[in-house]
Enzyme design. Structure first.
Site, PDB file in Angstrom:
ATOM      1  N   ALA A  11     -25.774  -9.819  52.800  1.00 53.05           N
ATOM      2  CA  ALA A  11     -25.564 -10.639  51.597  1.00 53.05           C
ATOM      3  C   ALA A  11     -26.781 -11.488  51.239  1.00 53.05           C
ATOM      4  O   ALA A  11     -26.828 -12.073  50.162  1.00 53.05           O
ATOM      5  CB  ALA A  11     -24.343 -11.540  51.796  1.00 53.05           C
ATOM      6  N   GLY A  13     -31.254 -12.500  52.082  1.00 57.58           N
ATOM      7  CA  GLY A  13     -32.548 -12.323  52.736  1.00 57.58           C
ATOM      8  C   GLY A  13     -32.948 -10.882  53.006  1.00 57.58           C
ATOM      9  O   GLY A  13     -32.900 -10.017  52.127  1.00 57.58           O
ATOM     10  N   ILE A  14     -33.334 -10.629  54.247  1.00 56.84           N
ATOM     11  CA  ILE A  14     -33.849  -9.308  54.647  1.00 56.84           C
ATOM     12  C   ILE A  14     -32.780  -8.236  54.466  1.00 56.84           C
ATOM     13  O   ILE A  14     -33.049  -7.146  53.952  1.00 56.84           O
ATOM     14  CB  ILE A  14     -34.331  -9.367  56.120  1.00 56.84           C
ATOM     15  N   ASP A  33     -20.366  -9.307  55.973  1.00 58.45           N
ATOM     16  CA  ASP A  33     -20.980 -10.657  55.929  1.00 58.45           C
ATOM     17  C   ASP A  33     -19.866 -11.686  55.740  1.00 58.45           C
ATOM     18  O   ASP A  33     -18.688 -11.332  55.575  1.00 58.45           O
ATOM     19  CB  ASP A  33     -22.015 -10.746  54.791  1.00 58.45           C
ATOM     20  N   LEU A  43     -18.676 -12.972  62.278  1.00 62.05           N
ATOM     21  CA  LEU A  43     -19.122 -12.250  63.472  1.00 62.05           C
ATOM     22  C   LEU A  43     -19.339 -13.151  64.677  1.00 62.05           C
ATOM     23  O   LEU A  43     -19.665 -12.654  65.764  1.00 62.05           O
ATOM     24  CB  LEU A  43     -20.398 -11.471  63.159  1.00 62.05           C
ATOM     25  N   GLY A  72     -27.818 -13.012  61.212  1.00 58.57           N
ATOM     26  CA  GLY A  72     -28.441 -13.911  62.175  1.00 58.57           C
ATOM     27  C   GLY A  72     -28.470 -15.329  61.664  1.00 58.57           C
ATOM     28  O   GLY A  72     -28.333 -15.577  60.463  1.00 58.57           O
ATOM     29  N   SER A 114     -37.002 -10.176  66.652  1.00 53.92           N
ATOM     30  CA  SER A 114     -37.898 -11.181  66.044  1.00 53.92           C
ATOM     31  C   SER A 114     -39.196 -11.215  66.820  1.00 53.92           C
ATOM     32  O   SER A 114     -39.204 -10.973  68.034  1.00 53.92           O
ATOM     33  CB  SER A 114     -37.243 -12.564  66.094  1.00 53.92           C
ATOM     34  N   TYR A 151     -32.436 -19.445  69.674  1.00 53.38           N
ATOM     35  CA  TYR A 151     -32.896 -18.416  68.739  1.00 53.38           C
ATOM     36  C   TYR A 151     -33.789 -17.373  69.440  1.00 53.38           C
ATOM     37  O   TYR A 151     -33.434 -16.189  69.514  1.00 53.38           O
ATOM     38  CB  TYR A 151     -33.647 -19.047  67.558  1.00 53.38           C
TER      39      TYR A 151
HETATM   40  N1  NAD Z   1     -36.537 -14.902  58.058  1.00 58.56           N
HETATM   41  C1  NAD Z   1     -37.323 -14.761  59.102  1.00 58.56           C
HETATM   42  O1  NAD Z   1     -38.422 -15.343  59.157  1.00 58.56           O
HETATM   43  C2  NAD Z   1     -36.908 -13.887  60.256  1.00 58.56           C
HETATM   44  C3  NAD Z   1     -37.862 -13.602  61.256  1.00 58.56           C
HETATM   45  C4  NAD Z   1     -37.468 -12.805  62.335  1.00 58.56           C
HETATM   46  C5  NAD Z   1     -36.194 -12.304  62.406  1.00 58.56           C
HETATM   47  N2  NAD Z   1     -35.297 -12.607  61.413  1.00 58.56           N
HETATM   48  C6  NAD Z   1     -33.948 -12.071  61.551  1.00 58.56           C
HETATM   49  O2  NAD Z   1     -33.628 -11.294  60.422  1.00 58.56           O
HETATM   50  C7  NAD Z   1     -32.220 -11.316  60.208  1.00 58.56           C
HETATM   51  C8  NAD Z   1     -31.936 -11.687  58.767  1.00 58.56           C
HETATM   52  O3  NAD Z   1     -32.431 -12.990  58.549  1.00 58.56           O
HETATM   53  P1  NAD Z   1     -32.747 -13.579  57.097  1.00 58.56           P
HETATM   54  O4  NAD Z   1     -34.003 -14.329  57.227  1.00 58.56           O
HETATM   55  O5  NAD Z   1     -32.616 -12.526  56.070  1.00 58.56           O
HETATM   56  O6  NAD Z   1     -31.582 -14.673  57.004  1.00 58.56           O
HETATM   57  P2  NAD Z   1     -30.518 -15.005  55.848  1.00 58.56           P
HETATM   58  O7  NAD Z   1     -29.956 -16.333  56.238  1.00 58.56           O
HETATM   59  O8  NAD Z   1     -31.113 -14.841  54.527  1.00 58.56           O
HETATM   60  O9  NAD Z   1     -29.415 -13.863  56.075  1.00 58.56           O
HETATM   61  C9  NAD Z   1     -28.627 -13.837  57.243  1.00 58.56           C
HETATM   62  C10 NAD Z   1     -27.269 -13.272  56.882  1.00 58.56           C
HETATM   63  O10 NAD Z   1     -26.462 -13.303  58.072  1.00 58.56           O
HETATM   64  C11 NAD Z   1     -25.168 -13.703  57.686  1.00 58.56           C
HETATM   65  N3  NAD Z   1     -24.426 -14.352  58.779  1.00 58.56           N
HETATM   66  C12 NAD Z   1     -24.738 -15.483  59.440  1.00 58.56           C
HETATM   67  N4  NAD Z   1     -23.736 -15.821  60.265  1.00 58.56           N
HETATM   68  C13 NAD Z   1     -22.778 -14.886  60.135  1.00 58.56           C
HETATM   69  C14 NAD Z   1     -21.485 -14.706  60.722  1.00 58.56           C
HETATM   70  N5  NAD Z   1     -20.973 -15.588  61.596  1.00 58.56           N
HETATM   71  N6  NAD Z   1     -20.770 -13.635  60.363  1.00 58.56           N
HETATM   72  C15 NAD Z   1     -21.244 -12.737  59.451  1.00 58.56           C
HETATM   73  N7  NAD Z   1     -22.452 -12.869  58.862  1.00 58.56           N
HETATM   74  C16 NAD Z   1     -23.206 -13.932  59.189  1.00 58.56           C
HETATM   75  C17 NAD Z   1     -25.417 -14.741  56.575  1.00 58.56           C
HETATM   76  O11 NAD Z   1     -24.249 -14.989  55.811  1.00 58.56           O
HETATM   77  C18 NAD Z   1     -26.543 -14.099  55.810  1.00 58.56           C
HETATM   78  O12 NAD Z   1     -26.082 -13.273  54.767  1.00 58.56           O
HETATM   79  C19 NAD Z   1     -31.655 -12.327  61.220  1.00 58.56           C
HETATM   80  O13 NAD Z   1     -31.159 -11.634  62.339  1.00 58.56           O
HETATM   81  C20 NAD Z   1     -32.879 -13.135  61.599  1.00 58.56           C
HETATM   82  O14 NAD Z   1     -32.767 -13.729  62.868  1.00 58.56           O
HETATM   83  C21 NAD Z   1     -35.633 -13.371  60.343  1.00 58.56           C
END
Ligand code: NAD
Length: 255
Positions: A11, A13-14, A33, A43, A72, A114, A151
Site C-alpha cells: 500500500a 513506498g517500495i 496490508d 501482520l 516493514g 536492508s 530494525y
Molecule cells: N525506505 C527505506 O529506506 C528502506 C531501506 C531498507 C529496507 N526497507 C524495507 O523496505 C520495506 C518497505 O518499506 P518502505 O520504505 O516502502 O515503507 P512504507 O512505510 O512506505 O511501507 C511499509 C508498508 O508496510 C505496511 N505494514 C506495516 N506494518 C504492517 C502490519 N502490521 N501489517 C500489515 N502491513 C503492515 C504499511 O502499512 C506500509 O504499507 C520494509 O520492509 C522496509 O524495512 C526500506
C-alpha cells in the site's frame, strides 16, 4: 499470459512502486496490508498472518508466479516488539505460508531485507532468538534494547534466514532471494528523519551514499522485478544490495 504475484506492504513506498510496475505490464497483484489492500491484515499478529495466507490461497488458486515480503516498520516504531513481529516473524511466516503456491508455478520469492543488516552494534542473542523462532522471547528482549537493534537486528536475521532457506526452497522449484535496499524516499524514511533521536544521525549517515542521493522507490522495485523474473532463473540465495554503493563503501572486502 497474465502472471499473478502477491506481496505484503504493497500500500505504500517500495511495495506500492513494485505493485504499480507489475500492474502496468498487465500482471495481477494481490496486496496484503493494513489498508488499501486486497487483504486487510495486521501482520504483527499470528491471526493476521494466518488471515493473510488464507486470503492469498483463496485468491491465487492456480498458484503464484512470485511473492514479496515487503511490509516493514522503521526503527522509530513503538513498541519495539512491533518491529520484531512485522519485519521478521511476519516475513518468515508469510513466505512459509505461500511457498507451495509459488512452487506450483516454479516462481520466485523476495524477502525485503536492508543494507542496515550488516551494521555493527547488534545484539547476537536477539538475532539468535529470531532465527530460533522464539517470538515471545525475542519481543521481550527487544523491549530492553533500542530501535537500531529492533530494525537492523530484524533485517540481519531475515537476511540469514533467507540464505539458510534458499537451498530447501530451490528443491521445491522456488527461488528465494533477498533484496537489501539502502535509504529510500518513502513514508518509512520520513518517519526516521522526523525523529528527534535518529533524524540527524540518519541524515548524516545518508551523506556517504556513493550515488549522492537517496533511492526512489522505483529504483528498488526495478531490482525486485529482476529477482522475480525468469531472467534471474539461476539466482537463488542471493542478497542483492540496491543502495547506491553504500554497503561497498562501508564493507569493501565483505561479500
Ligand atoms: N525506505 C527505506 O529506506 C528502506 C531501506 C531498507 C529496507 N526497507 C524495507 O523496505 C520495506 C518497505 O518499506 P518502505 O520504505 O516502502 O515503507 P512504507 O512505510 O512506505 O511501507 C511499509 C508498508 O508496510 C505496511 N505494514 C506495516 N506494518 C504492517 C502490519 N502490521 N501489517 C500489515 N502491513 C503492515 C504499511 O502499512 C506500509 O504499507 C520494509 O520492509 C522496509 O524495512 C526500506
Amino acid at each position: 499470459m497474465t502472471k499473478t504475484y502477491a506481496m505484503t506492504g504493497g500500500a505504500s513506498g517500495i511495495g506500492a512502486a513494485l505493485k504499480e510496475s507489475l500492474q502496468a505490464r498487465g500482471d495481477r497483484v494481490i496486496v496484503v496490508d493494513l489498508k488499501n489492500a486486497d487483504i486487510i491484515a495486521d501482520l504483527s499478529t499470528v491471526e493476521g498472518r494466518q488471515h493473510a495466507i488464507a486470503g492469498i490461497t483463496e485468491l491465487a488458486t492456480d498458484g503464484l508466479d512470485g511473492f514479496v515480503a515487503c511490509a516493514g516498520l522503521p526503527p522509530v516504531a513503538e513498541p519495539l516488539s512491533l518491529i520484531t513481529q512485522v519485519n521478521y516473524f511476519a516475513a518468515v511466516a508469510t513466505i512459509e505460508g505461500v511457498v507451495d503456491l509459488v512452487a506450483k508455478k516454479n516462481g520466485a520469492i523476495v524477502s525485503v531485507c536492508s543494507n542496515s543488516a550488516p551494521l555493527p552494534g547488534l545484539n547476537e542473542e536477539h538475532i539468535e532468538l529470531l532465527l530460533a523462532g522464539k517470538e515471545a522471547e525475542a519481543c521481550a528482549l527487544i523491549e530492553t534494547l533500542d530501535g537500531h537493534n529492533a530494525y537492523a537486528g530484524s533485517k540481519n536475521a531475515l537476511t540469514k534466514w533467507t540464505r539458510r532457506n534458499a537451498a530447501e526452497m530451490m528443491r521445491k522449484g522456488v527461488r528465494l532471494n533477498g533484496i537489501a535496499p539502502g535509504m529510500t524516499r518513502t513514508p518509512l524514511t520520513d518517519k526516521v528523519f522526523a525523529d528527534e533521536t535518529l533524524g540527524d544521525a540518519t541524515r548524516e549517515f545518508s551523506k556517504c551514499i556513493s550515488y549522492g542521493d537517496l533511492a526512489t522507490p522505483d529504483m528498488i522495485a526495478d531490482a525486485m522485478l529482476f529477482l522475480l523474473d525468469p531472467a534471474a532463473r539461476y539466482v537463488s540465495g542471493s542478497i542483492l544490495f540496491v543502495d547506491g554503493g553504500q554497503d561497498a563503501l562501508l564493507r569493501p572486502d565483505q561479500f
